[in-house]
Design a protein around this motif. Structure first.
Motif, short mmCIF file in Angstrom:
data_model
loop_
_atom_site.label_atom_id
_atom_site.label_comp_id
_atom_site.label_asym_id
_atom_site.label_seq_id
_atom_site.Cartn_x
_atom_site.Cartn_y
_atom_site.Cartn_z
N ALA A 135 -0.32 8.35 -6.89
CA ALA A 135 -0.40 9.81 -6.82
C ALA A 135 0.37 10.46 -7.96
O ALA A 135 -0.11 11.42 -8.60
N GLU A 159 0.52 3.64 -3.25
CA GLU A 159 -0.11 4.96 -3.09
C GLU A 159 0.80 6.06 -3.64
O GLU A 159 0.32 7.02 -4.27
N LYS A 160 2.11 5.93 -3.44
CA LYS A 160 3.04 6.93 -3.98
C LYS A 160 3.02 6.91 -5.50
O LYS A 160 2.97 7.96 -6.14
N LEU A 205 0.83 -1.20 0.00
CA LEU A 205 0.00 0.00 0.00
C LEU A 205 0.87 1.26 0.00
O LEU A 205 0.61 2.21 -0.76
N GLU A 206 1.89 1.25 0.83
CA GLU A 206 2.78 2.42 0.89
C GLU A 206 3.43 2.67 -0.47
O GLU A 206 3.50 3.80 -0.95
N VAL A 243 -5.16 -0.45 -5.08
CA VAL A 243 -5.06 0.38 -3.87
C VAL A 243 -6.33 0.24 -3.03
O VAL A 243 -6.28 0.10 -1.80
N GLN A 267 -6.44 -1.06 0.80
CA GLN A 267 -7.01 -0.20 1.84
C GLN A 267 -8.14 -0.90 2.59
O GLN A 267 -8.38 -0.63 3.78
N GLU A 284 -5.71 1.85 -9.33
CA GLU A 284 -6.78 2.27 -8.40
C GLU A 284 -7.51 1.09 -7.75
O GLU A 284 -7.70 1.10 -6.52
#
Length: 364
Positions: free
Chosen positions: A146, A142-143, A138-139, A170, A174, A167
């Motif tokens: 973005a 997400e980067k 996830l870390e 992620v 989440q 998307e």
């Protein structure tokens, strides 16, 4: 073409014992304290296949060359590994490099072997490791998402495609679901390039005590329920027994296993399950010099299958003479298969099948 499975789990669950038995070496130190594996240990093992002996006998081959699978022993993960706890980040990076994950779960009681969480609970252990892998994914994702969203707003087509791909992944992470749960058919290769830890297929290996090696126990039954719900696979073994078997002469192993109520080695089952987990199949070449097993991914066409032997075979591919294993055996070899009309000549679009005995025609 190399394929590998990473062996993961909490400390002291039997990972290194399993690895040692798999490779029949002492490369990995099996000790009763966390992080005894400081660097990932790598071992290649032959994939057991009874067809090889049969083919070699028929073909009067001087030697047999089995196909192989690589196993990577990765040090024990703990809570907080995704944030660098224990030796976390180092080993999460090692996991990214493997094709599939073998998750070893401790399913035995032993007061002499400490458990990092204080009690035996394989489901909790599985969730700890899975959570750490999901948090790391996830870390990372997400980067990247973005950055892709920013470029996509500027009209960059590749970024738009990347956003569409990332998307749902992620969103799954989440929600506490692994990335593999959100992969859409046809996107497997694109997701693979993201090198997500939780996109890799998983095989649960339940490490039980000797008494439960043949039928499992209450702990392994719970793991089986979890695997059924996930569509995952489970193999029950006793790593302690397997390490004993690995030290025995080949001729004594069957008798030893049968004395324990086991029909085959748990290691053989782990290797075969790992092979299946990766979606692999085997084809053969048979001749007086050797009978050779070759590994390819299911769905591989003939020219690409030929490339596993030598790139020139693919470059100059003309056709391949193909005999199904059962036909080769029933007709007692290549000549008999030809006479019985069981040999086919296949072209560039032929999808090689498991057990095919092939002879490639090529010109370079």
């Amino acid at each position: 073409m190399g394929f590998n499975c990473g062996i993961v789990g909490l400390p002291n669950v039997g990972k290194s014992t399993l690895f040692n038995a798999l490779t029949a070496t002492a490369q990995a130190q099996a000790a009763n304290y966390p992080f005894c594996t400081i660097e990932p240990n790598v071992g290649r093992v032959a994939v057991p296949d009874r067809r090889l002996e049969v083919l070699a006998t028929i073909g009067k081959s001087a030697k047999i060359v089995p196909t192989s699978l690589e196993f990577v022993d990765i040090a024990g993960l703990v809570r907080g590994a995704s944030k660098g706890e224990g030796l976390g980040n180092q080993f999460l990076a090692n996991i990214r490099e493997v094709d599939a994950i073998i998750h070893v779960l401790r399913c035995f009681e032993d007061a002499d072997v400490t458990h990092v969480e204080g009690a035996i609970d394989p489901i909790r252990d599985a969730e700890i490791v899975e959570t750490e892998l999901m948090l790391a994914d996830l870390e990372s994702l997400e980067k990247r998402l973005a950055m892709a969203q920013k470029r996509a707003r500027g009209g960059d087509r590749e970024s738009v495609a990347a956003v569409t791909l990332m998307e749902p992944l992620v969103a799954a992470l989440q929600a506490g679901r692994p990335a593999r749960a959100a992969i859409v058919p046809g996107q497997q290769e694109a997701v693979r390039r993201l090198q997500l830890l939780t996109s890799k297929p998983v095989l649960y290996v339940c490490n039980v005590d000797e008494a439960a090696a043949a039928s499992g126990n209450a702990f392994s039954a719970r793991v089986q329920q979890r695997a059924d719900a996930e569509g995952a696979r489970v193999v029950v073994i006793s790593a302690a027994i397997e390490s004993e078997v690995a030290q025995l002469p080949e001729a004594d192993r069957t008798e030893f296993l049968e004395g324990l109520g086991l029909h085959d080695s748990g290691l053989d089952r782990v290797i075969r399950a790992g092979y299946d987990l990766l979606g692999l199949l085997t084809y053969f070449t048979v001749g007086p010099k050797e009978t050779h097993a070759w590994t390819i991914v299911s769905g591989t066409k003939a020219p690409q299958a030929a490339a596993v032997i030598h790139k020139d075979f693919e470059r100059g591919f003309i056709a391949c003479e193909t005999i199904a294993y059962d036909d080769f055996v029933a007709c007692k070899g290549e000549q008999g298969a030809k006479e019985a009309g069981r040999m086919r000549v296949e072209g560039k679009d032929y999808l090689v099948r498991d057990g095919d005995v092939l002879l490639f025609r090529f010109n370079v």
